[in-house]
Design a protein around this motif. Structure first.
Motif, short mmCIF file in Angstrom:
data_model
loop_
_atom_site.label_atom_id
_atom_site.label_comp_id
_atom_site.label_asym_id
_atom_site.label_seq_id
_atom_site.Cartn_x
_atom_site.Cartn_y
_atom_site.Cartn_z
N VAL A 231 0.88 -1.17 0.00
CA VAL A 231 0.00 0.00 0.00
C VAL A 231 0.91 1.21 0.00
N PHE A 232 0.76 2.06 -1.02
CA PHE A 232 1.68 3.17 -1.19
C PHE A 232 1.11 4.48 -0.66
N GLN A 233 1.94 5.50 -0.71
CA GLN A 233 1.64 6.79 -0.08
C GLN A 233 0.43 7.48 -0.70
N ASP A 234 0.42 7.60 -2.01
CA ASP A 234 -0.60 8.38 -2.69
C ASP A 234 -1.59 7.46 -3.38
N PRO A 235 -2.79 7.31 -2.85
CA PRO A 235 -3.76 6.40 -3.47
C PRO A 235 -4.17 6.84 -4.87
N TRP A 236 -4.11 8.14 -5.14
CA TRP A 236 -4.50 8.64 -6.46
C TRP A 236 -3.55 8.12 -7.54
N SER A 237 -2.26 8.12 -7.26
CA SER A 237 -1.28 7.67 -8.26
C SER A 237 -1.16 6.15 -8.32
N SER A 238 -1.61 5.45 -7.27
CA SER A 238 -1.47 3.99 -7.26
C SER A 238 -2.71 3.28 -7.80
N LEU A 239 -3.78 4.04 -8.11
CA LEU A 239 -4.99 3.46 -8.67
C LEU A 239 -5.16 3.93 -10.11
N ASN A 240 -5.40 3.01 -11.01
CA ASN A 240 -5.58 3.36 -12.43
C ASN A 240 -6.88 4.13 -12.60
N PRO A 241 -6.82 5.41 -13.03
CA PRO A 241 -8.04 6.23 -13.13
C PRO A 241 -9.00 5.75 -14.22
N ARG A 242 -8.52 4.90 -15.13
CA ARG A 242 -9.37 4.42 -16.23
C ARG A 242 -10.07 3.11 -15.90
N MET A 243 -9.80 2.58 -14.71
CA MET A 243 -10.40 1.31 -14.31
C MET A 243 -11.42 1.51 -13.20
N ARG A 244 -12.49 0.74 -13.25
CA ARG A 244 -13.44 0.74 -12.15
C ARG A 244 -12.83 0.01 -10.96
N VAL A 245 -13.39 0.28 -9.78
CA VAL A 245 -12.85 -0.32 -8.56
C VAL A 245 -12.85 -1.84 -8.65
N TYR A 246 -13.87 -2.40 -9.24
CA TYR A 246 -13.94 -3.86 -9.38
C TYR A 246 -12.69 -4.38 -10.08
N ASP A 247 -12.32 -3.76 -11.20
CA ASP A 247 -11.17 -4.24 -11.98
C ASP A 247 -9.85 -3.93 -11.29
N ILE A 248 -9.81 -2.83 -10.53
CA ILE A 248 -8.59 -2.49 -9.78
C ILE A 248 -8.28 -3.57 -8.76
N ILE A 249 -9.31 -4.01 -8.04
CA ILE A 249 -9.10 -5.05 -7.02
C ILE A 249 -8.91 -6.42 -7.66
N ALA A 250 -9.59 -6.63 -8.78
CA ALA A 250 -9.53 -7.95 -9.44
C ALA A 250 -8.20 -8.20 -10.15
#
Length: 326
Positions: free
Chosen positions: A97-116
């Motif tokens: 788990v990194f410092q900045d959640p905004w930069s560590s999550l792909n903005p083009r993916m829904r949460v489902y696909d991010i976790i999957a």
């Protein structure tokens, strides 16, 4: 009975070579002989000033940085030359788990696909993935409907919850937390820290916490490793270190972190010492900034030695005095 380390680094070293126009450049040792291990339900915090090597250590434990020397072990097995099965267990068993959640999550993916995504990479089927996603969202305090949204639709604290859900969905044995709350508002930090503690107790994970925020460290950590210029200068139980730090550098870090009233004056220790005439710049790396420097400090590098059970310090003063530094 001693617990088996979930994740362990032994004498880790990372050396960079500075590029020069006409020469190969000097070697820079970002990390030198760094050893740490974390067991179930234990949080080992690595602290120190910016540039001390703590984030490089985290990257080596995660396999994101090649080792110049040393070894990384997962559940007692050496990852050097690991077979495919061990590599698979390590990839799913150690998350970050990194410092900045905004930069560590792909903005083009829904949460489902991010976790999957990490579960798909590790070969889990859709039925398992669906169940794990909704379970992990519930564990971090988010509604199931969040799975259909994009990261920009959430607050900073909620995005960090999503990052944590992605990490715990794989049911890892250990998580490397690299400044997990430093990018969040103060009002949200306590919520995320309490969440991390609750998840650790319920799932039995070990945490390696990389942080410069000593308030976060004191709240989460069971053990503390203090780094200075790539080397460990002190390590031991969290409360023991915060109550009576033995190394002058650790004492300075804790003193600087204390909340003060306006107008309070702190004792100013020398910021720059010079070696005695005829003595080369060697010995203890902290000698130039130490307020209790001795002649021996310039001549000989202190070894990291035990001064009590599960407590080690690299300081000549600890051998020269019976009482602890304060």
């Amino acid at each position: 009975m001693t617990q088996v380390a979930l994740l362990e680094g032994r004498k880790l070293q990372k050396t960079y070579r500075r590029k020069g126009v006409f020469t190969k450049g000097a070697e820079i040792r970002a990390v030198e002989e760094m050893s740490l291990s974390v067991a179930s339900k234990e949080t080992v915090a690595v602290v120190g000033e910016s540039g001390c090597g703590k984030s490089t250590t985290a990257k080596m434990l995660l396999g994101l940085e090649d080792l110049s020397a040393g070894e990384v072990y997962f559940e007692g097995e050496n990852l050097a030359g690991a077979n495919a099965e061990l590599r698979r267990r390590y990839r799913s068993g150690v998350q970050a788990v990194f410092q900045d959640p905004w930069s560590s999550l792909n903005p083009r993916m829904r949460v489902y696909d991010i976790i999957a995504e990490p579960m798909r990479i590790n070969g889990f089927d859709k039925e398992h993935i669906d169940k794990a996603i909704f379970q992990s969202l519930d564990e971090v305090g988010l509604e199931k409907a969040a799975a259909n949204n994009f990261p920009h639709e959430f607050s900073g604290g909620q995005r960090q919850r999503i990052a944590i859900a992605r990490a715990v969905a794989l049911r890892p044995r250990a998580i490397v937390l690299d400044e997990p709350v430093s990018a969040l508002d103060v009002s949200v930090r306590a919520q995320i820290m309490n969440l991390l503690k609750d998840l650790q107790q319920s799932l039995g994970m070990g945490y390696v916490l990389i942080s410069h925020d000593l308030a976060t460290v004191r709240f989460l950590a069971t053990r503390v490793v203090v780094m200075y210029k790539g080397r460990i200068v002190e390590q031991g139980e969290s409360e023991a270190i915060f109550k009576a730090p033995q190394h002058p550098y650790t004492a300075r870090l804790i003193e600087a972190a204390r909340i003060r009233k306006p107008g309070d004056i702190t004792s100013a220790a020398p910021l720059h010492n010079s070696p005695p005439p005829g003595v080369a710049k060697a010995g203890c790396m902290f000698a130039e900034r130490c307020s209790v420097v001795m002649p021996k400090c310039w001549e000989e590098r202190p070894e990291l030695l035990p001064i009590a059970t599960d407590y080690e310090v690299a300081c000549h003063r600890c051998g020269a005095q019976d009482k602890a530094l304060s």
